[in-house]
Design a protein around this motif. Structure first.
Motif, PDB file in Angstrom:
ATOM      1  N   GLU A 104       0.846  -1.188   0.000  1.00  0.00           N
ATOM      2  CA  GLU A 104       0.000   0.000   0.000  1.00  0.00           C
ATOM      3  C   GLU A 104       0.887   1.244   0.000  1.00  0.00           C
ATOM      4  O   GLU A 104       2.053   1.206   0.413  1.00  0.00           O
ATOM      5  N   ALA A 105       0.315   2.348  -0.463  1.00  0.00           N
ATOM      6  CA  ALA A 105       1.090   3.582  -0.609  1.00  0.00           C
ATOM      7  C   ALA A 105       1.649   4.067   0.727  1.00  0.00           C
ATOM      8  O   ALA A 105       2.689   4.740   0.766  1.00  0.00           O
ATOM      9  N   THR A 106       0.976   3.741   1.827  1.00  0.00           N
ATOM     10  CA  THR A 106       1.402   4.227   3.145  1.00  0.00           C
ATOM     11  C   THR A 106       2.400   3.295   3.839  1.00  0.00           C
ATOM     12  O   THR A 106       2.819   3.568   4.967  1.00  0.00           O
ATOM     13  N   ALA A 107       2.773   2.218   3.192  1.00  0.00           N
ATOM     14  CA  ALA A 107       3.716   1.270   3.809  1.00  0.00           C
ATOM     15  C   ALA A 107       5.083   1.922   3.983  1.00  0.00           C
ATOM     16  O   ALA A 107       5.521   2.730   3.155  1.00  0.00           O
ATOM     17  N   GLN A 108       5.764   1.546   5.056  1.00  0.00           N
ATOM     18  CA  GLN A 108       7.101   2.063   5.331  1.00  0.00           C
ATOM     19  C   GLN A 108       8.140   1.155   4.677  1.00  0.00           C
ATOM     20  O   GLN A 108       8.132  -0.061   4.852  1.00  0.00           O
ATOM     21  N   LYS A 109       9.060   1.737   3.963  1.00  0.00           N
ATOM     22  CA  LYS A 109      10.119   0.986   3.294  1.00  0.00           C
ATOM     23  C   LYS A 109      11.329   0.845   4.212  1.00  0.00           C
ATOM     24  O   LYS A 109      11.758   1.802   4.851  1.00  0.00           O
ATOM     25  N   TYR A 110      11.865  -0.381   4.273  1.00  0.00           N
ATOM     26  CA  TYR A 110      13.093  -0.666   5.021  1.00  0.00           C
ATOM     27  C   TYR A 110      14.137  -1.222   4.058  1.00  0.00           C
ATOM     28  O   TYR A 110      13.834  -2.072   3.213  1.00  0.00           O
TER      29      TYR A 110
ATOM     30  N   GLU B  78       3.136  -5.328   9.875  1.00  0.00           N
ATOM     31  CA  GLU B  78       2.845  -6.453   8.995  1.00  0.00           C
ATOM     32  C   GLU B  78       3.586  -6.270   7.674  1.00  0.00           C
ATOM     33  O   GLU B  78       3.626  -5.176   7.114  1.00  0.00           O
ATOM     34  N   ILE B  79       4.169  -7.356   7.196  1.00  0.00           N
ATOM     35  CA  ILE B  79       4.900  -7.305   5.942  1.00  0.00           C
ATOM     36  C   ILE B  79       3.929  -7.154   4.777  1.00  0.00           C
ATOM     37  O   ILE B  79       2.996  -7.939   4.626  1.00  0.00           O
ATOM     38  N   GLN B  80       4.150  -6.137   3.970  1.00  0.00           N
ATOM     39  CA  GLN B  80       3.328  -5.903   2.791  1.00  0.00           C
ATOM     40  C   GLN B  80       3.958  -6.518   1.545  1.00  0.00           C
ATOM     41  O   GLN B  80       3.267  -7.091   0.707  1.00  0.00           O
ATOM     42  N   SER B  81       5.261  -6.331   1.402  1.00  0.00           N
ATOM     43  CA  SER B  81       5.972  -6.846   0.237  1.00  0.00           C
ATOM     44  C   SER B  81       7.466  -6.819   0.538  1.00  0.00           C
ATOM     45  O   SER B  81       7.905  -6.292   1.563  1.00  0.00           O
ATOM     46  N   GLY B  82       8.235  -7.351  -0.377  1.00  0.00           N
ATOM     47  CA  GLY B  82       9.678  -7.315  -0.198  1.00  0.00           C
ATOM     48  C   GLY B  82      10.381  -8.113  -1.284  1.00  0.00           C
ATOM     49  O   GLY B  82       9.808  -9.044  -1.860  1.00  0.00           O
TER      50      GLY B  82
ATOM     51  N   ILE C 287      16.825 -17.836   8.370  1.00  0.00           N
ATOM     52  CA  ILE C 287      17.096 -16.516   7.816  1.00  0.00           C
ATOM     53  C   ILE C 287      16.979 -15.444   8.896  1.00  0.00           C
ATOM     54  O   ILE C 287      16.015 -15.431   9.666  1.00  0.00           O
ATOM     55  N   VAL C 288      17.955 -14.556   8.941  1.00  0.00           N
ATOM     56  CA  VAL C 288      17.893 -13.384   9.813  1.00  0.00           C
ATOM     57  C   VAL C 288      18.165 -12.147   8.952  1.00  0.00           C
ATOM     58  O   VAL C 288      19.230 -12.035   8.347  1.00  0.00           O
ATOM     59  N   VAL C 289      17.173 -11.275   8.855  1.00  0.00           N
ATOM     60  CA  VAL C 289      17.308 -10.059   8.045  1.00  0.00           C
ATOM     61  C   VAL C 289      17.220  -8.844   8.970  1.00  0.00           C
ATOM     62  O   VAL C 289      16.257  -8.674   9.709  1.00  0.00           O
ATOM     63  N   LYS C 290      18.243  -8.032   8.918  1.00  0.00           N
ATOM     64  CA  LYS C 290      18.268  -6.762   9.618  1.00  0.00           C
ATOM     65  C   LYS C 290      18.059  -5.651   8.609  1.00  0.00           C
ATOM     66  O   LYS C 290      18.674  -5.651   7.533  1.00  0.00           O
ATOM     67  N   ALA C 291      17.200  -4.691   8.932  1.00  0.00           N
ATOM     68  CA  ALA C 291      16.902  -3.605   7.991  1.00  0.00           C
ATOM     69  C   ALA C 291      16.685  -2.299   8.740  1.00  0.00           C
ATOM     70  O   ALA C 291      16.425  -2.288   9.949  1.00  0.00           O
ATOM     71  N   LYS C 292      16.782  -1.193   7.995  1.00  0.00           N
ATOM     72  CA  LYS C 292      16.605   0.133   8.585  1.00  0.00           C
ATOM     73  C   LYS C 292      15.671   0.955   7.710  1.00  0.00           C
ATOM     74  O   LYS C 292      15.650   0.798   6.485  1.00  0.00           O
ATOM     75  N   LYS C 293      14.886   1.821   8.339  1.00  0.00           N
ATOM     76  CA  LYS C 293      13.966   2.682   7.595  1.00  0.00           C
ATOM     77  C   LYS C 293      14.722   3.446   6.512  1.00  0.00           C
ATOM     78  O   LYS C 293      15.779   4.010   6.749  1.00  0.00           O
ATOM     79  N   ALA C 294      14.122   3.443   5.320  1.00  0.00           N
ATOM     80  CA  ALA C 294      14.755   4.148   4.202  1.00  0.00           C
ATOM     81  C   ALA C 294      14.547   5.650   4.329  1.00  0.00           C
ATOM     82  O   ALA C 294      13.564   6.093   4.907  1.00  0.00           O
TER      83      ALA C 294
ATOM     84  N   GLY D  83      18.322  -5.854  -0.570  1.00  0.00           N
ATOM     85  CA  GLY D  83      16.929  -6.181  -0.276  1.00  0.00           C
ATOM     86  C   GLY D  83      16.161  -5.006   0.294  1.00  0.00           C
ATOM     87  O   GLY D  83      16.740  -4.069   0.843  1.00  0.00           O
ATOM     88  N   VAL D  84      14.840  -5.073   0.131  1.00  0.00           N
ATOM     89  CA  VAL D  84      13.940  -4.087   0.726  1.00  0.00           C
ATOM     90  C   VAL D  84      12.718  -4.817   1.274  1.00  0.00           C
ATOM     91  O   VAL D  84      12.305  -5.864   0.764  1.00  0.00           O
ATOM     92  N   LEU D  85      12.158  -4.256   2.341  1.00  0.00           N
ATOM     93  CA  LEU D  85      10.908  -4.736   2.926  1.00  0.00           C
ATOM     94  C   LEU D  85       9.969  -3.552   3.069  1.00  0.00           C
ATOM     95  O   LEU D  85      10.397  -2.463   3.463  1.00  0.00           O
ATOM     96  N   ASN D  86       8.710  -3.764   2.762  1.00  0.00           N
ATOM     97  CA  ASN D  86       7.690  -2.745   2.975  1.00  0.00           C
ATOM     98  C   ASN D  86       6.740  -3.238   4.060  1.00  0.00           C
ATOM     99  O   ASN D  86       6.168  -4.337   3.943  1.00  0.00           O
ATOM    100  N   VAL D  87       6.583  -2.435   5.110  1.00  0.00           N
ATOM    101  CA  VAL D  87       5.844  -2.854   6.300  1.00  0.00           C
ATOM    102  C   VAL D  87       4.790  -1.814   6.644  1.00  0.00           C
ATOM    103  O   VAL D  87       5.048  -0.606   6.573  1.00  0.00           O
ATOM    104  N   LEU D  88       3.617  -2.291   7.020  1.00  0.00           N
ATOM    105  CA  LEU D  88       2.538  -1.396   7.458  1.00  0.00           C
ATOM    106  C   LEU D  88       1.930  -1.961   8.729  1.00  0.00           C
ATOM    107  O   LEU D  88       1.471  -3.102   8.757  1.00  0.00           O
ATOM    108  N   GLU D  89       1.976  -1.165   9.813  1.00  0.00           N
ATOM    109  CA  GLU D  89       1.421  -1.577  11.103  1.00  0.00           C
ATOM    110  C   GLU D  89       1.972  -2.937  11.535  1.00  0.00           C
ATOM    111  O   GLU D  89       1.244  -3.843  11.940  1.00  0.00           O
TER     112      GLU D  89
END
Length: 222
Positions: free
Chosen positions: A39-45, A82-86, A215-222, A74-80
């Motif tokens: 979703e457009a409001t998802a936060q990218k990591y 919850e994983i949205q995509s990645g 798998i262990v993935v560490k990510a930071k807000k873009a 890699g990138v992850l998109n998270v909203l509330e």
């Protein structure tokens, strides 16, 4: 007679327990699916590749080997929470063996990468397929309340959808995605070397089809 029956029953019970343990972390594998769109409001990591890793373990009758593989990006998109995509790219040239040292370590790494002469297609043939990938296709919750992550795993030019349990935590701008240990059947990606389900005359010289991953993935807000 009674004692013999009890002994047989005990052996059978142990066998069932072993099968149950083995099957408990088997991964559902299906055809590739449509990639999730955030979703457009998802936060990218953005994935921190130096802090992220894939642990692997393989086995054969003679023993077990284990090691790591690095993520390339890699990138992850998270909203509330919850994983949205990645999407993740896997550096297959980084395959490392951690249970051996010296020449034995180098030899097995070359064997797995397919960089040794005459062994190019034994396992992963990284000269031809240097990068793997994982694309998130969806997230569900199982009967026990575990988060189940589904995605297309691409290796050696083959793509299949897999589902496995994960947990997600956030702390300020930092995110950690951790999977439970799970198994994939390597032959689904044409990694057929010494597979007794592919070749029928190996005796005890086979390598198990299952590769255990964590798998262990560490990510930071873009």
């Amino acid at each position: 007679m009674k004692r013999s029956f009890l002994n047989i029953f005990a052996v059978a019970a142990i066998g069932l327990a072993v099968v149950s343990c083995k099957n408990s972390n088997e991964t559902k594998t299906t055809e590739a699916e449509v990639v999730a769109v955030p979703e457009a409001t998802a936060q990218k990591y953005t994935v921190l590749t130096d802090a992220s890793t894939i642990e692997w373990k393989g086995s054969k009758p003679a023993g077990t080997h284990f090691g790591t593989i690095n993520l390339e990006s890699g990138v992850l998109n998270v909203l509330e929470n919850e994983i949205q995509s990645g999407t993740f790219l896997i550096d297959m040239t980084s395959i490392e063996v951690n249970d051996l040292e010296g020449d034995k370590k180098a030899s097995l790494e070359a064997h797995l990468k397919g960089t040794a002469e005459g062994q190019e297609d034994h396992f992963f043939n990284v000269a031809k397929f240097p990068t793997g990938a994982f694309e998130v296709t969806g997230v569900t919750t199982d009967a026990e309340g575990k988060m189940m992550l589904s995605g297309n795993l691409a290796l050696k030019g083959k793509k299949n959808n897999i589902t496995f349990p994960v947990s997600l935590t956030t702390n300020g701008d930092d995110l950690t995605l951790t999977s439970e240990s799970f198994n994939i059947d390597r032959t689904k990606w044409s990694v057929n070397y010494s597979s007794k389900t592919v070749f029928g005359d190996l005796g005890d010289k086979f390598v198990n089809d299952e590769i255990e991953l964590k798998i262990v993935v560490k990510a930071k807000k873009a």
